[in-house]
Design a protein around this motif. Structure first.
Motif, PDB file in Angstrom:
ATOM      1  N   GLU A  58     117.993 -49.875  47.976  1.00  0.00           N
ATOM      2  CA  GLU A  58     116.734 -50.603  48.121  1.00  0.00           C
ATOM      3  C   GLU A  58     116.937 -52.111  48.177  1.00  0.00           C
ATOM      4  O   GLU A  58     116.219 -52.818  48.886  1.00  0.00           O
ATOM      5  N   ARG A  59     117.924 -52.626  47.439  1.00  0.00           N
ATOM      6  CA  ARG A  59     118.134 -54.071  47.409  1.00  0.00           C
ATOM      7  C   ARG A  59     118.505 -54.603  48.793  1.00  0.00           C
ATOM      8  O   ARG A  59     118.146 -55.713  49.154  1.00  0.00           O
ATOM      9  N   TYR A  60     119.220 -53.783  49.592  1.00  0.00           N
ATOM     10  CA  TYR A  60     119.634 -54.221  50.922  1.00  0.00           C
ATOM     11  C   TYR A  60     118.499 -54.061  51.937  1.00  0.00           C
ATOM     12  O   TYR A  60     118.244 -54.961  52.741  1.00  0.00           O
ATOM     13  N   THR A  61     117.832 -52.921  51.904  1.00  0.00           N
ATOM     14  CA  THR A  61     116.724 -52.707  52.842  1.00  0.00           C
ATOM     15  C   THR A  61     115.584 -53.687  52.572  1.00  0.00           C
ATOM     16  O   THR A  61     114.955 -54.196  53.496  1.00  0.00           O
ATOM     17  N   ALA A  62     115.308 -53.962  51.280  1.00  0.00           N
ATOM     18  CA  ALA A  62     114.262 -54.918  50.942  1.00  0.00           C
ATOM     19  C   ALA A  62     114.636 -56.319  51.399  1.00  0.00           C
ATOM     20  O   ALA A  62     113.778 -57.089  51.862  1.00  0.00           O
ATOM     21  N   PHE A  63     115.913 -56.654  51.304  1.00  0.00           N
ATOM     22  CA  PHE A  63     116.379 -57.974  51.742  1.00  0.00           C
ATOM     23  C   PHE A  63     116.104 -58.160  53.230  1.00  0.00           C
ATOM     24  O   PHE A  63     115.673 -59.233  53.658  1.00  0.00           O
ATOM     25  N   VAL A  64     116.342 -57.128  54.013  1.00  0.00           N
ATOM     26  CA  VAL A  64     116.051 -57.197  55.449  1.00  0.00           C
ATOM     27  C   VAL A  64     114.550 -57.243  55.692  1.00  0.00           C
ATOM     28  O   VAL A  64     114.060 -58.043  56.498  1.00  0.00           O
ATOM     29  N   ASP A  65     113.808 -56.379  54.994  1.00  0.00           N
ATOM     30  CA  ASP A  65     112.356 -56.314  55.201  1.00  0.00           C
ATOM     31  C   ASP A  65     111.672 -57.634  54.851  1.00  0.00           C
ATOM     32  O   ASP A  65     110.637 -57.979  55.436  1.00  0.00           O
ATOM     33  N   GLU A  66     112.234 -58.374  53.909  1.00  0.00           N
ATOM     34  CA  GLU A  66     111.633 -59.637  53.491  1.00  0.00           C
ATOM     35  C   GLU A  66     112.013 -60.811  54.398  1.00  0.00           C
ATOM     36  O   GLU A  66     111.527 -61.927  54.201  1.00  0.00           O
ATOM     37  N   THR A  67     112.872 -60.563  55.378  1.00  0.00           N
ATOM     38  CA  THR A  67     113.330 -61.625  56.268  1.00  0.00           C
ATOM     39  C   THR A  67     112.374 -61.798  57.436  1.00  0.00           C
ATOM     40  O   THR A  67     112.030 -60.830  58.123  1.00  0.00           O
ATOM     41  N   THR A  68     111.921 -63.021  57.661  1.00  0.00           N
ATOM     42  CA  THR A  68     111.076 -63.347  58.811  1.00  0.00           C
ATOM     43  C   THR A  68     111.967 -63.915  59.902  1.00  0.00           C
ATOM     44  O   THR A  68     112.436 -65.052  59.807  1.00  0.00           O
ATOM     45  N   PHE A  69     112.219 -63.133  60.937  1.00  0.00           N
ATOM     46  CA  PHE A  69     113.196 -63.525  61.940  1.00  0.00           C
ATOM     47  C   PHE A  69     112.668 -64.584  62.900  1.00  0.00           C
ATOM     48  O   PHE A  69     113.428 -65.080  63.736  1.00  0.00           O
ATOM     49  N   ASP A  70     111.404 -64.946  62.772  1.00  0.00           N
ATOM     50  CA  ASP A  70     110.886 -66.067  63.563  1.00  0.00           C
ATOM     51  C   ASP A  70     111.530 -67.376  63.146  1.00  0.00           C
ATOM     52  O   ASP A  70     111.660 -68.304  63.951  1.00  0.00           O
ATOM     53  N   ASP A  71     111.920 -67.473  61.869  1.00  0.00           N
ATOM     54  CA  ASP A  71     112.530 -68.711  61.394  1.00  0.00           C
ATOM     55  C   ASP A  71     113.805 -68.463  60.583  1.00  0.00           C
ATOM     56  O   ASP A  71     114.313 -69.370  59.927  1.00  0.00           O
ATOM     57  N   SER A  72     114.330 -67.233  60.614  1.00  0.00           N
ATOM     58  CA  SER A  72     115.512 -66.892  59.820  1.00  0.00           C
ATOM     59  C   SER A  72     116.487 -66.048  60.629  1.00  0.00           C
ATOM     60  O   SER A  72     116.111 -65.382  61.595  1.00  0.00           O
TER      61      SER A  72
END
Length: 221
Positions: free
Chosen positions: A102-116
């Motif tokens: 979960e720590r890895y999937t959540a890390f991706v899910d929390e990433t906004t790729f418009d600015d990250s």
């Protein structure tokens, strides 16, 4: 490395801050006016120098913040880096490495790729005591911003750890998130010092037409 109008985020800043504060205490030097200790007026955002350094906006480089999540695996891998510019590629990268926690999937899910962007780093550790340590995250800007990351494989010796760790090779890594003030960088330069002390350098670029990531290697003995 030449400093080209960039801000360096130093992950050892907290230790340096604590050492400096200790020296001032021993000298009985007050860091606030009128001899007060400043505890009542302390800014809570300044209580954690490492967090403040990571979250403070950059002056010129456009890097707003960076953070990372570390991992280790039973299967060792050669030192490598992968630039991940959207959630699907990031999830595929995790799945290929069996990182379904979960720590890895959540890390991706929390990433906004418009600015990250996400940057996957991996290498091989000689034993269970080894890890890939993220040292600096910076941006060089010569017209096109380039994310510059330095990391190194480090571990405790048998004498330091107080136990025999054996020679069980493991995979170690970091999933790094860099958040920008505006459009994220689509180029990256990565240096990883492996467990043998060799420096592996990779230059990553995203092809805007195909949205694929290309990498070139440069090994320095």
């Amino acid at each position: 490395m030449i400093d080209r109008s960039r801000r360096t985020i130093l992950y050892g800043a907290a230790g340096l801050f604590a050492l400096t504060a200790g020296c001032l205490d021993e000298m009985d030097v007050s860091g606030t006016p009128n001899g007060t200790d400043g505890t009542d007026d302390a800014d809570p955002d300044e209580s954690d120098p490492e967090a403040a350094a990571s979250d403070a906006p950059g002056e010129d480089d456009g890097l707003e913040a960076s953070d990372a999540v570390s991992f280790d695996r039973n299967r060792p891998r050669e030192a490598d880096a992968t630039l991940l510019t959207d959630a699907d590629r990031a999830r595929d990268w995790l799945a290929d490495r069996g990182l379904d926690g979960e720590r890895y999937t959540a890390f991706v899910d929390e990433t906004t790729f418009d600015d990250s962007v996400l940057l996957g780093l991996e290498a091989t550790g000689r034993s269970l005591d080894y890890e890939l340590v993220l040292e600096t995250v910076t941006v060089e800007d010569d017209g096109d911003p380039t994310l510059v990351v330095e990391a190194a494989v480090r571990g405790e010796s048998d004498e330091e750890s107080g136990r025999l760790s054996g020679q069980q090779l493991i995979g170690v890594g970091q999933l790094v998130r860099a958040t920008f003030d505006g459009e994220p960088a689509t180029d990256a330069s990565v240096t990883i010092v492996d467990s043998d002390g060799e420096s592996i350098q990779k230059t990553l670029a995203v092809d805007s037409a195909s949205e694929s990531t290309e990498a070139t290697d440069a090994d320095d003995a």
